[in-house]
Design a protein around this motif. Sequence first.
Motif, PDB file in Angstrom:
ATOM      1  N   ARG A   1      -3.383   0.781   0.268  1.00  0.00           N
ATOM      2  CA  ARG A   1      -3.595   0.269   1.627  1.00  0.00           C
ATOM      3  C   ARG A   1      -5.077   0.286   1.967  1.00  0.00           C
ATOM      4  O   ARG A   1      -5.626   1.317   2.306  1.00  0.00           O
ATOM      5  CB  ARG A   1      -2.817   1.132   2.620  1.00  0.00           C
TER       6      ARG A   1
ATOM      7  N   THR B   1      -1.243  11.134  14.293  1.00  0.00           N
ATOM      8  CA  THR B   1      -1.974  10.928  13.034  1.00  0.00           C
ATOM      9  C   THR B   1      -3.390  10.454  13.297  1.00  0.00           C
ATOM     10  O   THR B   1      -3.624   9.696  14.239  1.00  0.00           O
ATOM     11  CB  THR B   1      -1.252   9.891  12.148  1.00  0.00           C
TER      12      THR B   1
ATOM     13  N   VAL C   1       3.029   9.885   3.212  1.00  0.00           N
ATOM     14  CA  VAL C   1       1.890  10.648   3.727  1.00  0.00           C
ATOM     15  C   VAL C   1       0.574  10.072   3.210  1.00  0.00           C
ATOM     16  O   VAL C   1       0.517   9.523   2.114  1.00  0.00           O
ATOM     17  CB  VAL C   1       1.950  12.141   3.315  1.00  0.00           C
ATOM     18  N   ILE C   2      -0.456  10.228   4.031  1.00  0.00           N
ATOM     19  CA  ILE C   2      -1.824  10.008   3.550  1.00  0.00           C
ATOM     20  C   ILE C   2      -2.491  11.377   3.426  1.00  0.00           C
ATOM     21  O   ILE C   2      -2.645  11.927   2.344  1.00  0.00           O
ATOM     22  CB  ILE C   2      -2.645   9.086   4.483  1.00  0.00           C
ATOM     23  N   SER C   3      -2.877  11.962   4.606  1.00  0.00           N
ATOM     24  CA  SER C   3      -3.793  13.100   4.579  1.00  0.00           C
ATOM     25  C   SER C   3      -3.187  14.364   3.978  1.00  0.00           C
ATOM     26  O   SER C   3      -3.933  15.192   3.437  1.00  0.00           O
ATOM     27  CB  SER C   3      -4.343  13.373   5.973  1.00  0.00           C
TER      28      SER C   3
ATOM     29  N   GLY D   1       7.671   5.310  12.085  1.00  0.00           N
ATOM     30  CA  GLY D   1       6.749   6.308  12.602  1.00  0.00           C
ATOM     31  C   GLY D   1       5.786   5.694  13.596  1.00  0.00           C
ATOM     32  O   GLY D   1       5.977   4.553  14.010  1.00  0.00           O
ATOM     33  N   PRO D   2       4.751   6.405  14.000  1.00  0.00           N
ATOM     34  CA  PRO D   2       4.434   7.747  13.531  1.00  0.00           C
ATOM     35  C   PRO D   2       5.382   8.806  14.106  1.00  0.00           C
ATOM     36  O   PRO D   2       5.674   8.793  15.290  1.00  0.00           O
ATOM     37  CB  PRO D   2       3.008   7.985  14.051  1.00  0.00           C
TER      38      PRO D   2
ATOM     39  N   ILE E   1       6.983   8.323   8.415  1.00  0.00           N
ATOM     40  CA  ILE E   1       5.525   8.365   8.230  1.00  0.00           C
ATOM     41  C   ILE E   1       4.824   8.822   9.502  1.00  0.00           C
ATOM     42  O   ILE E   1       5.351   8.649  10.599  1.00  0.00           O
ATOM     43  CB  ILE E   1       4.976   6.985   7.769  1.00  0.00           C
ATOM     44  N   GLY E   2       3.628   9.397   9.322  1.00  0.00           N
ATOM     45  CA  GLY E   2       2.780   9.729  10.452  1.00  0.00           C
ATOM     46  C   GLY E   2       2.693  11.215  10.714  1.00  0.00           C
ATOM     47  O   GLY E   2       3.640  11.813  11.221  1.00  0.00           O
ATOM     48  N   GLY E   3       1.556  11.814  10.331  1.00  0.00           N
ATOM     49  CA  GLY E   3       1.303  13.221  10.651  1.00  0.00           C
ATOM     50  C   GLY E   3       2.191  14.208   9.922  1.00  0.00           C
ATOM     51  O   GLY E   3       2.271  15.366  10.329  1.00  0.00           O
TER      52      GLY E   3
ATOM     53  N   SER F   1      -4.976   9.068  10.662  1.00  0.00           N
ATOM     54  CA  SER F   1      -5.214   8.241   9.474  1.00  0.00           C
ATOM     55  C   SER F   1      -5.011   6.760   9.718  1.00  0.00           C
ATOM     56  O   SER F   1      -5.270   5.954   8.839  1.00  0.00           O
ATOM     57  CB  SER F   1      -4.278   8.673   8.343  1.00  0.00           C
ATOM     58  N   LYS F   2      -4.510   6.396  10.880  1.00  0.00           N
ATOM     59  CA  LYS F   2      -4.267   4.984  11.150  1.00  0.00           C
ATOM     60  C   LYS F   2      -4.927   4.593  12.459  1.00  0.00           C
ATOM     61  O   LYS F   2      -4.733   5.261  13.476  1.00  0.00           O
ATOM     62  CB  LYS F   2      -2.758   4.727  11.238  1.00  0.00           C
TER      63      LYS F   2
ATOM     64  N   HIS G   1       8.685   0.799  14.557  1.00  0.00           N
ATOM     65  CA  HIS G   1       8.253   1.984  15.300  1.00  0.00           C
ATOM     66  C   HIS G   1       9.305   2.557  16.228  1.00  0.00           C
ATOM     67  O   HIS G   1       9.228   3.712  16.612  1.00  0.00           O
ATOM     68  CB  HIS G   1       6.961   1.690  16.070  1.00  0.00           C
TER      69      HIS G   1
HETATM   70  N1  3NM Z   1       1.373   4.036   9.245  1.00  0.00           N
HETATM   71  P1  3NM Z   1      -1.033  10.648   7.709  1.00  0.00           P
HETATM   72  S1  3NM Z   1       1.209   6.210  10.509  1.00  0.00           S
HETATM   73  C1  3NM Z   1      -0.314   4.225   7.440  1.00  0.00           C
HETATM   74  O1  3NM Z   1       3.249   4.759  12.143  1.00  0.00           O
HETATM   75  C2  3NM Z   1       0.409   4.758   8.608  1.00  0.00           C
HETATM   76  O2  3NM Z   1       3.388   3.039  10.860  1.00  0.00           O
HETATM   77  C3  3NM Z   1       1.881   4.678  10.288  1.00  0.00           C
HETATM   78  O3  3NM Z   1      -1.147   9.067   7.587  1.00  0.00           O
HETATM   79  C4  3NM Z   1       2.907   4.119  11.175  1.00  0.00           C
HETATM   80  O4  3NM Z   1       0.033  11.050   6.759  1.00  0.00           O
HETATM   81  C5  3NM Z   1       0.198   6.006   9.179  1.00  0.00           C
HETATM   82  O5  3NM Z   1      -2.383  11.161   7.311  1.00  0.00           O
HETATM   83  C6  3NM Z   1      -0.783   7.032   8.732  1.00  0.00           C
HETATM   84  O6  3NM Z   1      -0.702  10.949   9.145  1.00  0.00           O
HETATM   85  C7  3NM Z   1      -0.146   8.183   7.994  1.00  0.00           C
END
Ligand code: 3NM
Length: 218
Positions: A44, A143, A193-195, A138-139, A172-174, A145-146, A117
């Motif tokens: 991504r 988060t 997850v990202i972070s 999500g989230p 996804i998200g946090g 990261s987005k 969402h």
């Molecule tokens: N999409 P982390 S939240 C890429 O809500 C992404 O659709 C999201 O990163 C959504 O795990 C998100 O660091 C970022 O919170 C997720």
Amino acid sequence: MKFDSASLQVYLVIGSQNVGGKPEEVLRIAREACAAGITALQYREKDGSKLNQQEKLNLGKELRTITAKYQVPLYVDDDLELALAIDADGIHVGQADTKVPQIKAAAPQLMLGLSVHNLDELTKSRSVLGQVDYLGVGPVFATNSKAQAKEPIGPAGLQEVCSQSPLPVVAIGGIKCHNADQVAGKGAAGIAVISAITASNNIAEIVKELKEKQTDEK
Ligand code: 3NM
């Protein structure tokens, strides 16, 4: 590749913007995470990515080599041209991205994920769900990261969408080790997850823990 919901268990999303703009960091983390047992990887490049097309292509191809070695499905976020150019297994799109029917018509062989969402977006997406393999929901938690992430829906919001979804869901998200058990048991097939992974000093351990939390609570 045929979609398998087991591939949603621990799904890493990553791009150069998540690791200080360094493609070699993306590759290091992808290698370690694949070796540690992640079940899917999404490339991504968004949210302030500074790579040009050629750099994205180069990085995408290297991610293809790594994921192929570990037989980890590779998705590309919202870039059909790139997904085709690197021979990805799938593509992931959001509500505002290229529409599902166009993608399915152009690349029927690709697995397809769609972000949703809340229940309202799920309802609005009903007509295309037959062409989609899984939903990203999500989230769940806040988060960083987005860019422009929506309000967190919390574990209860996740459960609500999962209960109405005809498709497997990846949350996804946090999501981190410390809160992953709040997500387990809510109806999702796994977590993205990202972070939790990109910021970790011990990727092997984090992936193992995230996997265990998924399996424990179901
Ligand atoms: N999409 P982390 S939240 C890429 O809500 C992404 O659709 C999201 O990163 C959504 O795990 C998100 O660091 C970022 O919170 C997720």
